[in-house]
Write an enzyme that holds these catalytic residues in place. Structure first.
Site, mmCIF file in Angstrom:
data_model
loop_
_atom_site.group_PDB
_atom_site.id
_atom_site.type_symbol
_atom_site.label_atom_id
_atom_site.label_comp_id
_atom_site.label_asym_id
_atom_site.label_seq_id
_atom_site.Cartn_x
_atom_site.Cartn_y
_atom_site.Cartn_z
ATOM 1 N N GLY A 67 32.499 58.995 51.201
ATOM 2 C CA GLY A 67 33.074 59.609 50.001
ATOM 3 C C GLY A 67 34.446 59.030 49.732
ATOM 4 N N ASN A 68 35.227 59.728 48.938
ATOM 5 C CA ASN A 68 36.602 59.279 48.685
ATOM 6 C C ASN A 68 37.473 60.495 48.390
ATOM 7 O OD1 ASN A 68 36.542 59.760 45.715
ATOM 8 N ND2 ASN A 68 34.905 58.234 45.838
#
Ligand code: CTP
Length: 403
Positions: A212-213
């Site tokens: 993810g981020n």
């Protein structure tokens, strides 16, 4: 949530028996989420007390140009009141007040505020049937209508005089729905369909881990709210975030992965007028997801990552009438990369976030962006709250939608 939510409503009450209904009117407006301030003409206080209205509106009721507070005279600034309001509703509007509004008289606070106000004005006339049909009244109403005052028509029924006919002030419920409809229909993006992607995507590695981020989705959620308040029907395709939406014009589609985001986009892109890709989509995903938790071992773990679909590029390839907005997040050579993205992804506007600018990027409440238009002109905006950035972006779209 109603379109009246958060609106600042100035309610002017003139003298007429219908003034007694303004207690319900204030209650309904407050229930819709509006902030209400009341101005009464001196004679209207014979029909309903300021105490009732200040209790219901939770604001001090104004009537005179000056008041005395702790032995000190205080001026009630009609100019400030007029500027404060998002809309000015005069209900009931008596024949006398209507006539004075038409001729620009201002011998009380309500009329002085009307002359100062810059916001839209609505009046709900209330009087006996012969007065309502009198040539002078009809002419005055026509004159007000010509200068943009919205007339909420009086209704038919039994009047205070005992006569039956047109002249009763519209019922408070009808006034509130008139205001809501009018606000909605005059909104700049009424009947426009806007699709917005927001937040990160999570690409699963196994049942407990993902790629993810740091995106929180704040920018996309603000954009959705601003577009909805401009009257658009908004579809918000959102990756996992802790944010909530609370506007009847916003439909939220929750997704986890880039593939799911593209599937949702394919369902609504064709019908959209404006599409804004504000999501931080993961460019890669694990080639396959393990259906059981990966166990630790002494060896290194190697993951094969394969490319995810690019949702913005897909929109750029398939767009017909849509105004397409992309974002770019860069750490270096920002303008060069952003201009290339703008052209490669066939956008109408690109919003460049540069992570090298203090106060910009993930997890901040502020953002510093540069807008890049179709001719590759750059418009740097100041560092400001993300809400204000969202308003600037929507204003740019409003001004360039038909280019
Ligand atoms: N975008 C997208 N789908 C992707 C990747 C990006 O829709 N798979 C969109 C983003 O929502 C944004 C724009 O493309 O509007 C640019 O995203 P960004 O991450 O800055 O650029 P990338 O195209 O992913 O290129 P790079 O990561 O190499 O800078």
């Amino acid at each position: 949530m109603s379109i009246l939510s958060g609106k600042k409503v100035l309610l002017g009450i003139s003298a007429g028996i219908a003034a007694y209904k303004t207690a319900s009117l204030v209650r309904l407006l407050v229930k819709q989420g509006a902030e209400v301030k009341v101005i009464m003409t001196p004679s209207s206080k014979q029909f309903i007390t300021p105490l009732t209205l200040s209790t219901l509106s939770k604001n001090h009721v104004l009537s005179e140009f000056t008041e005395t507070h702790d032995d000190n005279p205080v001026w009630n600034n009609h100019v400030d009141l007029g500027l404060w309001a998002d809309l000015f509703l005069i209900a009931p509007a008596s024949a006398n007040t209507i006539a004075k509004m038409t001729s620009g008289q201002c011998d009380n606070l309500l009329l002085a505020t009307y002359l100062s106000a810059k916001c839209p004005t609505y009046i709900a006339p209330a009087m006996d049937l012969d007065m309502y049909q009198h040539h002078s009244t009809l002419e005055n109403l026509e004159k007000l209508c010509d200068i943009g005052v919205a007339i909420i028509p009086a209704e038919e029924g039994e009047l205070a005089s005992g006569l039956v006919g047109y002249g009763r002030m519209a019922e408070p419920e009808h006034i509130v729905s008139y205001l809501s409809d009018h606000l909605l229909h005059s909104a700049p993006w009424y009947q426009k369909k806007v699709v917005i992607t927001a937040g990160p995507t999570h690409e699963p590695i196994d049942p407990v881990r993902f790629i993810g981020n740091h995106s929180t989705g704040t920018m996309g959620y603000h954009l959705a709210d601003v577009a909805a308040k401009l009257g658009a029907a908004v579809t918000l395709i959102s990756g996992p975030t802790s944010l909530k939406v609370n506007h009847p014009n916003i439909v939220i589609q929750n997704i986890m992965t880039a593939e799911e985001m593209l599937t949702q986009m394919k369902l609504c892109f064709k019908e959209s007028d404006i599409t804004i890709c504000a999501a931080a989509v993961s460019d890669y995903k694990p080639e396959s997801m393990s259906h059981v938790k990966l166990k630790k071992s002494d060896a290194n773990l190697e993951l094969i990552l394969v490319k995810n679909p690019d949702i913005l590029s897909w929109c750029g390839e398939n767009k017909k009438k849509q105004f397409l907005v992309g974002f770019a997040l860069e750490t270096h050579n920002a303008l060069t990369y952003a201009k290339a993205k703008m052209q490669n992804k066939n956008c109408d506007l690109l919003v460049l976030n540069s992570l090298s600018d203090a106060g910009a990027g993930f997890g901040t409440t502020t953002n510093q962006v540069t807008l890049i238009d179709k001719q590759l002109n750059t418009i740097p905006l100041e560092l400001k709250n993300k809400r204000l950035v969202a308003e600037d972006i929507c204003e740019f779209i409003l001004n360039h939608y038909n280019d």
